[in-house]
Design a protein around this motif. Structure first.
Motif, short mmCIF file in Angstrom:
data_model
loop_
_atom_site.label_atom_id
_atom_site.label_comp_id
_atom_site.label_asym_id
_atom_site.label_seq_id
_atom_site.Cartn_x
_atom_site.Cartn_y
_atom_site.Cartn_z
N ILE A 289 12.82 -1.19 16.76
CA ILE A 289 12.77 0.23 16.06
C ILE A 289 13.40 0.31 14.91
O ILE A 289 12.81 1.01 13.91
CB ILE A 289 13.49 1.02 17.18
N ALA A 290 14.40 -0.06 14.54
CA ALA A 290 15.11 -0.24 13.13
C ALA A 290 14.38 -0.71 12.26
O ALA A 290 14.42 -0.19 10.95
CB ALA A 290 16.48 -0.88 13.19
N ALA A 291 13.37 -1.49 12.07
CA ALA A 291 12.57 -2.08 11.18
C ALA A 291 11.45 -1.41 10.92
O ALA A 291 10.73 -1.51 9.97
CB ALA A 291 12.15 -3.67 11.56
N GLU B 33 6.62 -5.72 16.08
CA GLU B 33 5.68 -6.49 16.87
C GLU B 33 6.35 -7.66 17.63
O GLU B 33 6.26 -7.89 18.88
CB GLU B 33 4.26 -6.71 16.32
N ILE B 34 7.01 -8.47 16.82
CA ILE B 34 7.90 -9.49 17.44
C ILE B 34 9.00 -9.03 18.37
O ILE B 34 9.19 -9.69 19.58
CB ILE B 34 8.37 -10.38 16.28
N ALA B 35 9.73 -8.10 18.06
CA ALA B 35 10.78 -7.60 18.89
C ALA B 35 9.96 -7.18 20.31
O ALA B 35 10.70 -7.21 21.25
CB ALA B 35 11.28 -6.53 18.27
N TRP B 36 8.82 -6.52 20.11
CA TRP B 36 8.35 -5.94 21.30
C TRP B 36 7.87 -7.35 22.36
O TRP B 36 7.87 -7.21 23.46
CB TRP B 36 6.82 -5.10 21.21
N TRP C 106 1.56 1.55 16.16
CA TRP C 106 1.01 0.89 17.59
C TRP C 106 2.27 0.06 17.92
O TRP C 106 2.75 0.27 19.13
CB TRP C 106 -0.02 0.16 17.27
N SER C 107 2.82 -0.57 17.04
CA SER C 107 3.79 -1.54 17.45
C SER C 107 5.09 -0.67 18.06
O SER C 107 5.73 -0.97 18.80
CB SER C 107 4.20 -2.60 16.21
N LEU D 37 8.75 1.37 22.11
CA LEU D 37 9.25 2.37 22.86
C LEU D 37 9.02 2.60 24.26
O LEU D 37 9.91 2.92 25.36
CB LEU D 37 9.17 3.74 22.19
N LYS D 38 7.73 2.14 24.48
CA LYS D 38 7.31 2.15 25.89
C LYS D 38 7.93 1.07 26.67
O LYS D 38 8.62 1.28 27.82
CB LYS D 38 5.89 1.79 26.10
#
Length: 177
Positions: free
Chosen positions: A102-104, A74-77, A114-115, A120-121
């Motif tokens: 993605i790796a996490a 979520e933080i990466a997003w 969800w995250s 990915l989006k």
């Protein structure tokens, strides 16, 4: 025909930000301290001179590994979404953080998908910005598959489907149960 044009126009106008009505569980949301650190990194951001922000984001993602994996995703997003509106920043920087999200991700925890779907989006957006349509379509297709399997994700699924069409991507199919 006119209705389809309206949908495409709406998606095209909404492209800069991924807006999803539902979302990941509360455990996946950054805590107060992490939210403050995200804000601090955004405040430190200067186009073309993102070193301080990058340092802060790197530290935040490293520290978030101590909590639920979906929180790191979520933080990466959120970092990727912030960089999405920074038109002068190279996509490579955003993809670097999104790929860490993605790796996490931990497979087998559907509520936490969800995250990953959001990451990915957003990744699809940056591939599109690089004119790598094959990778953009793969990212958007993977996001669509995730949103198609989550309860309460109809809006996210439909928005992603519209982005697939807008980008000329083939419509993916769901895997057989």
């Amino acid at each position: 025909m006119h209705m389809r044009e309206v949908v495409v126009l709406t998606v095209a106008m909404a492209w800069p930000l991924t807006v999803l009505a539902a979302g990941p569980p509360k455990t996946c949301q950054p805590d107060v301290s992490q939210s403050a650190r995200l804000e601090q990194a955004q405040q430190a951001y200067r186009p073309g001179e993102s070193g301080e922000s990058v340092r802060l984001w790197d530290a935040l993602l490293r520290d978030s590994a101590d909590g639920p994996a979906c929180r790191t995703v979520e933080i990466a997003w959120r970092i990727g979404e912030f960089l999405k509106v920074q038109k002068t920043e190279s996509p490579e920087l955003a993809l670097r953080f999104l790929n860490r999200g993605i790796a996490a991700h931990v497979k087998g925890k559907p509520a936490e998908d969800w995250s990953l779907g959001k990451v990915l989006k957003t990744t699809g957006h940056f591939f599109r910005r690089q004119r790598d349509m094959e990778s953009a379509c793969k990212s958007l297709s993977a996001a669509w598959r995730i949103f198609s399997t989550l309860e309460g994700a109809a809006a996210a699924r439909d928005q992603t489907r519209a982005e697939l069409a807008l980008n000329g991507c083939p419509m993916p199919s769901l895997p057989s149960p």
